[in-house]
Design a protein around this motif. Sequence first.
Motif, PDB file in Angstrom:
ATOM      1  N   SER A  94       0.827  -1.211   0.000  1.00 53.29           N
ATOM      2  CA  SER A  94       0.000   0.000   0.000  1.00 53.29           C
ATOM      3  C   SER A  94       0.853   1.249   0.000  1.00 53.29           C
ATOM      4  N   TRP A  95       1.918   1.250   0.791  1.00 52.25           N
ATOM      5  CA  TRP A  95       2.797   2.414   0.864  1.00 52.25           C
ATOM      6  C   TRP A  95       3.465   2.671  -0.482  1.00 52.25           C
ATOM      7  N   LEU A  96       4.008   1.626  -1.080  1.00 50.45           N
ATOM      8  CA  LEU A  96       4.712   1.808  -2.351  1.00 50.45           C
ATOM      9  C   LEU A  96       3.769   2.323  -3.435  1.00 50.45           C
ATOM     10  N   PHE A  97       2.589   1.724  -3.534  1.00 47.51           N
ATOM     11  CA  PHE A  97       1.634   2.172  -4.552  1.00 47.51           C
ATOM     12  C   PHE A  97       1.205   3.617  -4.315  1.00 47.51           C
ATOM     13  N   SER A  98       0.883   3.938  -3.068  1.00 47.33           N
ATOM     14  CA  SER A  98       0.421   5.302  -2.783  1.00 47.33           C
ATOM     15  C   SER A  98       1.540   6.313  -3.003  1.00 47.33           C
ATOM     16  N   TRP A  99       2.780   5.944  -2.695  1.00 41.35           N
ATOM     17  CA  TRP A  99       3.892   6.870  -2.909  1.00 41.35           C
ATOM     18  C   TRP A  99       4.132   7.094  -4.395  1.00 41.35           C
ATOM     19  N   LEU A 100       4.013   6.033  -5.184  1.00 40.48           N
ATOM     20  CA  LEU A 100       4.196   6.181  -6.632  1.00 40.48           C
ATOM     21  C   LEU A 100       3.132   7.092  -7.240  1.00 40.48           C
ATOM     22  N   VAL A 101       1.943   7.118  -6.644  1.00 40.02           N
ATOM     23  CA  VAL A 101       0.884   8.006  -7.114  1.00 40.02           C
ATOM     24  C   VAL A 101       1.060   9.411  -6.537  1.00 40.02           C
ATOM     25  N   MET A 102       1.413   9.484  -5.252  1.00 39.80           N
ATOM     26  CA  MET A 102       1.453  10.768  -4.560  1.00 39.80           C
ATOM     27  C   MET A 102       2.663  11.618  -4.944  1.00 39.80           C
ATOM     28  N   LEU A 103       3.806  11.013  -5.167  1.00 35.27           N
ATOM     29  CA  LEU A 103       5.008  11.794  -5.461  1.00 35.27           C
ATOM     30  C   LEU A 103       4.838  12.686  -6.692  1.00 35.27           C
ATOM     31  N   PRO A 104       4.380  12.168  -7.825  1.00 32.35           N
ATOM     32  CA  PRO A 104       4.171  13.078  -8.959  1.00 32.35           C
ATOM     33  C   PRO A 104       3.096  14.131  -8.665  1.00 32.35           C
ATOM     34  N   ALA A 105       2.070  13.747  -7.915  1.00 29.79           N
ATOM     35  CA  ALA A 105       1.024  14.710  -7.569  1.00 29.79           C
ATOM     36  C   ALA A 105       1.608  15.855  -6.755  1.00 29.79           C
ATOM     37  N   VAL A 106       2.458  15.530  -5.784  1.00 27.15           N
ATOM     38  CA  VAL A 106       3.092  16.566  -4.958  1.00 27.15           C
ATOM     39  C   VAL A 106       4.018  17.434  -5.809  1.00 27.15           C
ATOM     40  N   LEU A 107       4.800  16.810  -6.653  1.00 30.61           N
ATOM     41  CA  LEU A 107       5.749  17.569  -7.473  1.00 30.61           C
ATOM     42  C   LEU A 107       5.043  18.531  -8.424  1.00 30.61           C
ATOM     43  N   PHE A 108       3.945  18.095  -9.019  1.00 29.16           N
ATOM     44  CA  PHE A 108       3.235  18.950  -9.965  1.00 29.16           C
ATOM     45  C   PHE A 108       2.333  19.959  -9.271  1.00 29.16           C
ATOM     46  N   ALA A 109       1.790  19.608  -8.131  1.00 26.76           N
ATOM     47  CA  ALA A 109       0.854  20.495  -7.438  1.00 26.76           C
ATOM     48  C   ALA A 109       1.551  21.585  -6.637  1.00 26.76           C
ATOM     49  N   ALA A 110       2.767  21.352  -6.187  1.00 26.72           N
ATOM     50  CA  ALA A 110       3.452  22.290  -5.294  1.00 26.72           C
ATOM     51  C   ALA A 110       3.506  23.722  -5.827  1.00 26.72           C
ATOM     52  N   PRO A 111       3.884  23.962  -7.074  1.00 24.04           N
ATOM     53  CA  PRO A 111       3.925  25.353  -7.551  1.00 24.04           C
ATOM     54  C   PRO A 111       2.550  26.029  -7.528  1.00 24.04           C
ATOM     55  N   PHE A 112       1.503  25.284  -7.857  1.00 30.76           N
ATOM     56  CA  PHE A 112       0.153  25.848  -7.849  1.00 30.76           C
ATOM     57  C   PHE A 112      -0.309  26.122  -6.422  1.00 30.76           C
ATOM     58  N   ILE A 113       0.007  25.210  -5.527  1.00 33.20           N
ATOM     59  CA  ILE A 113      -0.359  25.402  -4.122  1.00 33.20           C
ATOM     60  C   ILE A 113       0.373  26.610  -3.557  1.00 33.20           C
ATOM     61  N   ARG A 114       1.638  26.760  -3.899  1.00 33.02           N
ATOM     62  CA  ARG A 114       2.408  27.916  -3.438  1.00 33.02           C
ATOM     63  C   ARG A 114       1.777  29.222  -3.900  1.00 33.02           C
ATOM     64  N   ARG A 115       1.387  29.273  -5.177  1.00 34.22           N
ATOM     65  CA  ARG A 115       0.735  30.481  -5.703  1.00 34.22           C
ATOM     66  C   ARG A 115      -0.599  30.738  -5.014  1.00 34.22           C
ATOM     67  N   LEU A 116      -1.345  29.673  -4.751  1.00 31.92           N
ATOM     68  CA  LEU A 116      -2.625  29.815  -4.061  1.00 31.92           C
ATOM     69  C   LEU A 116      -2.422  30.344  -2.642  1.00 31.92           C
ATOM     70  N   VAL A 117      -1.410  29.849  -1.957  1.00 25.63           N
ATOM     71  CA  VAL A 117      -1.120  30.326  -0.601  1.00 25.63           C
ATOM     72  C   VAL A 117      -0.756  31.800  -0.624  1.00 25.63           C
ATOM     73  N   VAL A 118       0.042  32.212  -1.580  1.00 27.02           N
ATOM     74  CA  VAL A 118       0.416  33.628  -1.690  1.00 27.02           C
ATOM     75  C   VAL A 118      -0.824  34.473  -1.962  1.00 27.02           C
ATOM     76  N   THR A 119      -1.722  33.967  -2.801  1.00 26.75           N
ATOM     77  CA  THR A 119      -2.942  34.695  -3.119  1.00 26.75           C
ATOM     78  C   THR A 119      -3.864  34.813  -1.911  1.00 26.75           C
ATOM     79  N   LEU A 120      -3.952  33.758  -1.128  1.00 25.64           N
ATOM     80  CA  LEU A 120      -4.879  33.721   0.010  1.00 25.64           C
ATOM     81  C   LEU A 120      -4.342  34.418   1.257  1.00 25.64           C
ATOM     82  N   THR A 121      -3.057  34.638   1.315  1.00 26.02           N
ATOM     83  CA  THR A 121      -2.476  35.244   2.494  1.00 26.02           C
ATOM     84  C   THR A 121      -1.959  36.641   2.165  1.00 26.02           C
ATOM     85  N   GLY A 122      -1.796  37.448   3.208  1.00 27.63           N
ATOM     86  CA  GLY A 122      -1.318  38.808   2.997  1.00 27.63           C
ATOM     87  C   GLY A 122      -0.125  39.096   3.903  1.00 27.63           C
ATOM     88  N   ASP A 123       0.315  40.336   3.854  1.00 23.53           N
ATOM     89  CA  ASP A 123       1.477  40.749   4.637  1.00 23.53           C
ATOM     90  C   ASP A 123       1.127  41.106   6.077  1.00 23.53           C
TER      91      ASP A 123
END
Length: 76
Positions: A46-75
Amino acid sequence: MSAIPRKYSDLVFWILQSGLTCAIAAAIASYPLVDSGHVLAYWIQSWLFSWLVMLPAVLFAAPFIRRLVVTLTGDG
């Protein structure tokens, strides 16, 4: 052992974080099998399968999540 260059620190973080998250989730999902004696084999699978699915998801989603966090948060 040579160190991984600091410029790859985000990538190393994402790899380790996704591996740990999947390990915990697979352990929780494997809990019902504790009495059957098959929990370790099921957990590893289960761990190996989920990691093989999750790792690309994390790698591709991270830049979008970062931009969303910047948009949702302020100074302030």
